[in-house]
Design a protein around this motif. Structure first.
Motif, PDB file in Angstrom:
ATOM      1  N   PHE A  73       1.779  -4.622 -14.012  1.00 55.49           N
ATOM      2  CA  PHE A  73       2.966  -3.837 -14.356  1.00 55.49           C
ATOM      3  C   PHE A  73       2.763  -2.372 -13.992  1.00 55.49           C
ATOM      4  N   GLU A  74       3.867  -1.700 -13.734  1.00 57.00           N
ATOM      5  CA  GLU A  74       3.835  -0.234 -13.682  1.00 57.00           C
ATOM      6  C   GLU A  74       3.555   0.270 -15.093  1.00 57.00           C
ATOM      7  N   ASN A 218       1.302 -10.990  -7.714  1.00 62.13           N
ATOM      8  CA  ASN A 218       1.578 -11.082  -9.151  1.00 62.13           C
ATOM      9  C   ASN A 218       2.020  -9.741  -9.744  1.00 62.13           C
ATOM     10  N   PHE A 219       2.749  -8.954  -8.947  1.00 61.11           N
ATOM     11  CA  PHE A 219       3.290  -7.691  -9.444  1.00 61.11           C
ATOM     12  C   PHE A 219       4.623  -7.970 -10.145  1.00 61.11           C
ATOM     13  N   ALA A 220       4.708  -7.626 -11.412  1.00 60.84           N
ATOM     14  CA  ALA A 220       5.920  -7.857 -12.198  1.00 60.84           C
ATOM     15  C   ALA A 220       6.933  -6.757 -11.891  1.00 60.84           C
ATOM     16  N   ALA A 221       8.040  -7.119 -11.316  1.00 64.20           N
ATOM     17  CA  ALA A 221       9.076  -6.136 -10.981  1.00 64.20           C
ATOM     18  C   ALA A 221       9.805  -5.679 -12.232  1.00 64.20           C
ATOM     19  N   VAL A 255       0.093   4.644 -11.957  1.00 64.12           N
ATOM     20  CA  VAL A 255      -0.961   3.644 -12.112  1.00 64.12           C
ATOM     21  C   VAL A 255      -0.303   2.315 -12.485  1.00 64.12           C
ATOM     22  N   SER A 256      -0.750   1.245 -11.863  1.00 68.49           N
ATOM     23  CA  SER A 256      -0.283  -0.096 -12.233  1.00 68.49           C
ATOM     24  C   SER A 256      -1.496  -0.937 -12.616  1.00 68.49           C
ATOM     25  N   SER A 257      -1.293  -1.826 -13.617  1.00 68.26           N
ATOM     26  CA  SER A 257      -2.422  -2.564 -14.168  1.00 68.26           C
ATOM     27  C   SER A 257      -1.920  -3.785 -14.922  1.00 68.26           C
TER      28      SER A 257
END
Length: 361
Positions: A73-74, A218-221, A255-257
């Motif tokens: 997630f962002e 697997n990046f959650a928009a 940052v995204s994590s």
């Protein structure tokens, strides 16, 4: 939002349900949130051990891809704690002092501001996004050099004298990232990878460009409801455009994590892997304003001296479609992490329920 949490914490002290009821409250809150369309990941931990981790909702609504616990997630303003840590590492390396003047590193039309003012949101700096929104050619992508150029060029008025009061400032954290680059001679993004993400094995965490995000499966928009009440990608809304034309900014966000990487980060802060415990104590300390009163924002953390489990530090984040929070009860090593990708109002209810559940497992 934070005032709401503070009121809840007071109520918690006055009325504490049984252990069974505590756990039941969290499970019921998760079931309710899922029923009401919450999309995100909830993680509750004690002493670094995961007590509960649950994912619900959609990674992308358009393709009906379900969300998973490991999704990325962002973090939005949760990023500020990483920026603050970069400054703290610089301090321990002897590259700067918290009480150095901003003018030692960066030319601005705003004298008298220290690095400590920037860290604690007591600088009085104007909002960089407002001046960029008014004057920047949005067919181009701006970063820190352009933001600094426009602050110098247009000189928007400061809000108050440094140290007079607390006012949340994204501008201050842009300047902190630029100070790190000036003090080290290195790129802020690469240095954060070298100093934080790699040493802590945070393999899912990075500062990613739009192109890099697109390559992460697997990046959650982030999602927002359209006029028909359907969730659609937040990037289709004009209100999200700033994430593109300010897409190279460093410091206040980006940052995204995922939840488990954030737990690694949380646990590392109890050790001296990154900085000394003495420096961390300073990060969790209130700032003394010019009139002698205290402002309870440290170095990238909001501070609550009293909570159901002693001293608490926390931070929230919000980007179009995203709502994030990390709550850390320092004296008992209890952690709540919630990452949401459809800006759902149930997030704080989940924080309440998770806090109740931490009474005993």
């Amino acid at each position: 939002m934070n005032r709401f949490l503070a009121l809840f914490l007071l109520a918690f002290i006055l009325i504490q349900p049984s252990v069974f009821a505590q756990q039941k409250i969290l499970k019921e809150a998760i079931d309710r949130a899922q029923t009401e369309g919450f999309s995100g990941v909830v993680l509750v931990a004690e002493d670094g051990k995961i007590l509960l981790e649950d994912a619900m909702g959609m990674r992308t609504y358009e393709n009906r891809v379900l969300l998973h616990e490991s999704d990325i997630f962002e973090l939005a303003s949760l990023s500020k704690q990483f920026t603050a840590m970069m400054v703290m590492i610089c301090k321990e390396k002897g590259l700067l002092s918290f009480d150095d003047q901003l003018s030692k590193y960066i030319e601005t039309p705003y004298p008298g501001i220290t690095i400590r003012n920037l860290l604690t949101h007591t600088s009085g700096l104007p909002d960089y996004q407002a001046v960029m929104n008014q004057h920047w050619d949005k067919s181009k992508v701006a970063g820190n050099p352009e933001i600094l150029e426009y602050l110098r060029k247009y000189k928007p008025a400061k809000s108050f004298e440094p140290g007079d009061k607390y006012e949340y400032s994204n501008t201050g954290y842009v300047l902190l990232a630029s100070i790190v680059e000036k003090a080290t001679g290195e790129d802020f993004v690469e240095l954060m990878r070298e100093w934080i993400f790699k040493p802590l094995a945070m393999k899912n965490t990075d500062i990613r460009s739009l192109e890099e995000k697109a390559k992460v499966k697997n990046f959650a928009a982030g999602h927002i409801k359209d006029g028909n009440g359907n969730y659609v990608n937040a990037n289709t809304f004009q209100s999200s455009d700033y994430t593109i034309w300010l897409g190279n900014r460093k410091g206040p966000g980006r940052v995204s994590s995922n939840a488990e990487d954030l737990l690694k980060w949380d646990q590392a802060l109890y050790t001296e892997k990154l900085v000394s415990k003495k420096t961390m104590e300073e990060a969790y300390s209130a700032f003394k304003l010019n009139d002698g009163t205290r402002s309870y924002y440290g170095f990238g953390w909001e501070i609550k001296p009293q909570s159901p489990f002693g001293k608490m530090v926390m931070h929230t984040g919000g980007n179009p479609g995203y709502s994030t929070i990390i709550v850390r009860y320092l004296e008992e090593n209890k952690t709540i992490i919630i990452l949401n990708n459809n800006a759902h109002p149930d997030m704080m209810r989940l924080v309440e329920a998770a806090t109740l559940s931490l009474g005993k497992w």
